[in-house]
Design a protein around this motif. Structure first.
Motif, PDB file in Angstrom:
ATOM      1  N   LEU A   1      10.371   7.539 -10.140  1.00 22.95           N
ATOM      2  CA  LEU A   1      10.684   7.987  -8.791  1.00 22.95           C
ATOM      3  C   LEU A   1      11.361   9.339  -8.902  1.00 22.95           C
ATOM      4  O   LEU A   1      12.440   9.465  -9.472  1.00 22.95           O
ATOM      5  CB  LEU A   1      11.618   6.984  -8.104  1.00 22.95           C
TER       6      LEU A   1
ATOM      7  N   ARG B   1      12.239   6.821   2.432  1.00 24.33           N
ATOM      8  CA  ARG B   1      10.921   7.376   2.777  1.00 24.33           C
ATOM      9  C   ARG B   1       9.834   6.781   1.887  1.00 24.33           C
ATOM     10  O   ARG B   1       8.714   6.516   2.356  1.00 24.33           O
ATOM     11  CB  ARG B   1      10.962   8.901   2.673  1.00 24.33           C
ATOM     12  N   HIS B   2      10.153   6.571   0.615  1.00 22.28           N
ATOM     13  CA  HIS B   2       9.174   5.930  -0.273  1.00 22.28           C
ATOM     14  C   HIS B   2       8.876   4.512   0.208  1.00 22.28           C
ATOM     15  O   HIS B   2       7.706   4.115   0.324  1.00 22.28           O
ATOM     16  CB  HIS B   2       9.712   5.888  -1.709  1.00 22.28           C
TER      17      HIS B   2
ATOM     18  N   ALA C   1       5.088   4.231   1.325  1.00 18.60           N
ATOM     19  CA  ALA C   1       4.225   3.902   0.194  1.00 18.60           C
ATOM     20  C   ALA C   1       3.372   2.677   0.488  1.00 18.60           C
ATOM     21  O   ALA C   1       3.835   1.698   1.092  1.00 18.60           O
ATOM     22  CB  ALA C   1       5.051   3.670  -1.067  1.00 18.60           C
TER      23      ALA C   1
ATOM     24  N   ASN D   1       4.519   0.422  -4.012  1.00 30.03           N
ATOM     25  CA  ASN D   1       5.867   0.383  -3.454  1.00 30.03           C
ATOM     26  C   ASN D   1       6.845  -0.219  -4.458  1.00 30.03           C
ATOM     27  O   ASN D   1       6.748  -1.403  -4.802  1.00 30.03           O
ATOM     28  CB  ASN D   1       5.838  -0.440  -2.156  1.00 30.03           C
TER      29      ASN D   1
END
Length: 505
Positions: free
Chosen positions: A38, A284-285, A289, A294
Motif C-alpha cells: 500500500l 479511499r482504498h 478498491a 481490497n
C-alpha cells in the motif's frame, strides 16, 4: 445468517485445505498473489498473507461470501453517513474525520479540526501560559487510541509531555501526579457523554490536586473533549476550551476527532494532519478498491478462515517494534468490543463464532514467554507480525537487524516446523502468520495502520452479518456497580461475601 451466506459457507467448508508447504510448492506465484504494498506517498506498508492457508479456491468463495452478505452496499452506507448501527439508529462517521465521507460531515469535522488546531497552536505559542505537561483522562476509546499514538510517535522531542490516565484505580492518577508540575500542567477530560464515572472521578481528583498545589483557577487548566459540550459547561469548563466532536463518531473510532487532542499537542498539528492523511489513504482504498484487491477485506477473509473454518478461538498480534507496544491493547478493544456479538444485524442468534480473542505482545520479549505455545502447543493460533524496516533509535544497527531477523524467523519457523526423533524437540509446523511491514513508523504510516485495522474489523462484521458499532455488553456490569454504590440491593451469596470483606455496601 442469510440463506445465501450459509450456502457459501457450506461450500467453503467442503474445500480441501492443503498445508502451507503444499500451497507454496503448488503455486510458484503464491507470493505475488498474496503479498501487496500500500503506497503512502514516499513510504508504504507491505502486507503478506502468503503464510496463511488462503488459496485461489478459498479466495474465490470468500469473494462470493462478500457478495452474499452485501459487502458493497454496507461499505457504501458507511461512507455515505447512513445508519450502519441499527440498534442505536446511528451512522459511524469516523472516516469523515479524515476527510472521506458525507460532504456535510466532512465539513463539520474540518470545522472542529480548525478549532482544535487553533487551540494546539495557541498552547504551543504560550498563550495559555507555560504548559509542559498534559494529563489526559479518559477510558476505553478515549484513552487507548491517544495512548498508543503518543507512545508510537512522540517518544522523541514531544512538544508537551502527555500522560494518559484511564484506570479508576487512584494509583494510576498518582503516578501521573508524581511526574508533573502542577504549575505547568493542563488537564484534558475526554468523555463522549461527559458522564463516564471513571473519567469524571479522575477529573475531579485531578482538579483537587491542582487546587491543593496552589493553582487558583483549576478549571482554567481544563480542556474538554466531548460530543456533549453542554454537560462540560455545566461541569465548569469554559466554552472556549471545549473541543466538540460528532455524536456519530464512536469511542473506539474517535482518535481522529478531538479525542486526538493530546496527540496533536505532543506532536504538533502538522504531524497530526499527516496521521489523518495516512488514514484517509486507506479510507479511499477501502472505499474504491474492487473486493478482489481490497486489503482490509482480504485480511477479514483470513480472519474468517481461521475463526470459522479452523475453529481458532484466538488471534495473536506481536509488534516487533517497541513504539507499537500498545498495539495489542488497542486492537483488543477495537476487535472484541466491535465484533464480540452473538446476534446478527436482524437480532437473530449467530450460528457460528464471531470475534476471536485478540491478544499479543512485543517481540522479542514474547519469544521468551508465549511462543512455546505457538510452536508446540495444541492450539492453532494465527499470528500477525508488525514491524518497521527503519529503526526507532540511533543505536548500533545490530539491534534492529537482530530484531527483524527474529521477526521473520518466527514466521518461517511457524510455517516450516521441524521433525525430530525426540517428540519433545519436534515442531509440527503448518502454523499460519501474516506480516505487516512498514517502511517506517511515521504519522502517515501509523494513521494508515490504524485505519486498516478499523476497516478490517468492519469487513469482518459484514461477513458475519453483525453490527460492529454497538457495545451493550459493557453496560450490565456498570449497572450492577452503580447498584452497589447506591446500596440497598441484594446479590448472590458470593458477591455479598466479597462486599462484606471489602467493607463495601
Amino acid at each position: 445468517m442469510s440463506d445465501k451466506a450459509q450456502t457459501v459457507w457450506n461450500k467453503l467448508a467442503e474445500l480441501p485445505k492443503p498445508t502451507l508447504a503444499e500451497l507454496f510448492a503448488n503455486d510458484p506465484d503464491r507470493l505475488l498473489k498474496l503479498a501487496s504494498r500500500l503506497d503512502l506517498g514516499e513510504e508504504g506498508i507491505r502486507f503478506d498473507w502468503s503464510k496463511t492457508h488462503l488459496d485461489d479456491a478459498h479466495l474465490e468463495k470468500f469473494l462470493e461470501l462478500a457478495e452474499a452478505t452485501g459487502f458493497r452496499a454496507r461499505r457504501d452506507a458507511l461512507f455515505a453517513g447512513a445508519v450502519v448501527n441499527p440498534t442505536e439508529g446511528r451512522a459511524a462517521e469516523h472516516t469523515a474525520q479524515r476527510g472521506v465521507g458525507k460532504e456535510e460531515s466532512v465539513e463539520q469535522a474540518l470545522g472542529y479540526h480548525s478549532r482544535m488546531a487553533a487551540m494546539v497552536e495557541a498552547i504551543h505559542r504560550g498563550a495559555m501560559g507555560d504548559v509542559k505537561h498534559l494529563i489526559h483522562v479518559g477510558i476505553g476509546g478515549s484513552a487507548l487510541g491517544p495512548a498508543l499514538a503518543v507512545d508510537a510517535l512522540a517518544r522523541d522531542g514531544a512538544m508537551v509531555d502527555v500522560h494518559v490516565v484511564s484506570n479508576i484505580d487512584g494509583a494510576a492518577l498518582e503516578a501521573a501526579f508524581k511526574t508533573c508540575d502542577p504549575a505547568t500542567t493542563m488537564l484534558a477530560v475526554a468523555s463522549k457523554t461527559f458522564t463516564t464515572i471513571e473519567t469524571m472521578t479522575n477529573a475531579e481528583s485531578a482538579l483537587d490536586w491542582l487546587r491543593e498545589n496552589g493553582v487558583d483557577d483549576p478549571y482554567g487548566r481544563v480542556v474538554a473533549l466531548t460530543a456533549s459540550p453542554e454537560r462540560a459547561i455545566e461541569w465548569g469548563v469554559d466554552e472556549t476550551r471545549i473541543l466538540p466532536f460528532a455524536e456519530s463518531v464512536g469511542g473506539r473510532y474517535s482518535l481522529w476527532s478531538s479525542i486526538g487532542f493530546p496527540v496533536a499537542l505532543a506532536l504538533g498539528w502538522p504531524d497530526f494532519a499527516e496521521m489523518l492523511e495516512g488514514a484517509a489513504i486507506v479510507d479511499r482504498h477501502f472505499r474504491d478498491a474492487d473486493p478482489a484487491e481490497n486489503l482490509p477485506l482480504r485480511a477479514a477473509f483470513a480472519d474468517q478462515f481461521y475463526a470459522r473454518l479452523r475453529g481458532c478461538q484466538t488471534r495473536a498480534v506481536f509488534a516487533y517494534d517497541e513504539r507499537l507496544a500498545l498495539m495489542p491493547d488497542y486492537l483488543q478493544q477495537l476487535e472484541m468490543e466491535s465484533n464480540g456479538k452473538s446476534v446478527t444485524m436482524e437480532g437473530k442468534p449467530v450460528d457460528g463464532p464471531t470475534a476471536p480473542i485478540t491478544w499479543g505482545g512485543v517481540g522479542t520479549d514474547a519469544q521468551h514467554a508465549v511462543f512455546q505455545l505457538l510452536h508446540q502447543g495444541t492450539h492453532i493460533v494465527p499470528v500477525d507480525f508488525i514491524a518497521s524496516i527503519a529503526p526507532g533509535h540511533e543505536l548500533d544497527l545490530a539491534h534492529h537487524r537482530i530484531l527483524l531477523s527474529n521477526c521473520f524467523a518466527q514466521g518461517a519457523a511457524l510455517m516450516a516446523g521441524k521433525s525430530s526423533d525426540d517428540p519433545a524437540r519436534a515442531y509440527p509446523g503448518d502454523r499460519p502468520s501474516t506480516t505487516i511491514l512498514l517502511d517506517e513508523v511515521s504519522p502517515v504510516s501509523f494513521g494508515a495502520l490504524i485505519a486498516f485495522h478499523e476497516h478490517r474489523t468492519f469487513a469482518n462484521a459484514v461477513l458475519m452479518e453483525i453490527n460492529p458499532f454497538d457495545q451493550f455488553g459493557v453496560e450490565l456490569g456498570k449497572e450492577i456497580a452503580k447498584q452497589i454504590d447506591k446500596g440497598g440491593a441484594s446479590f448472590d451469596p458470593s458477591t455479598e461475601a466479597l462486599l462484606e470483606l471489602a467493607g463495601i455496601g
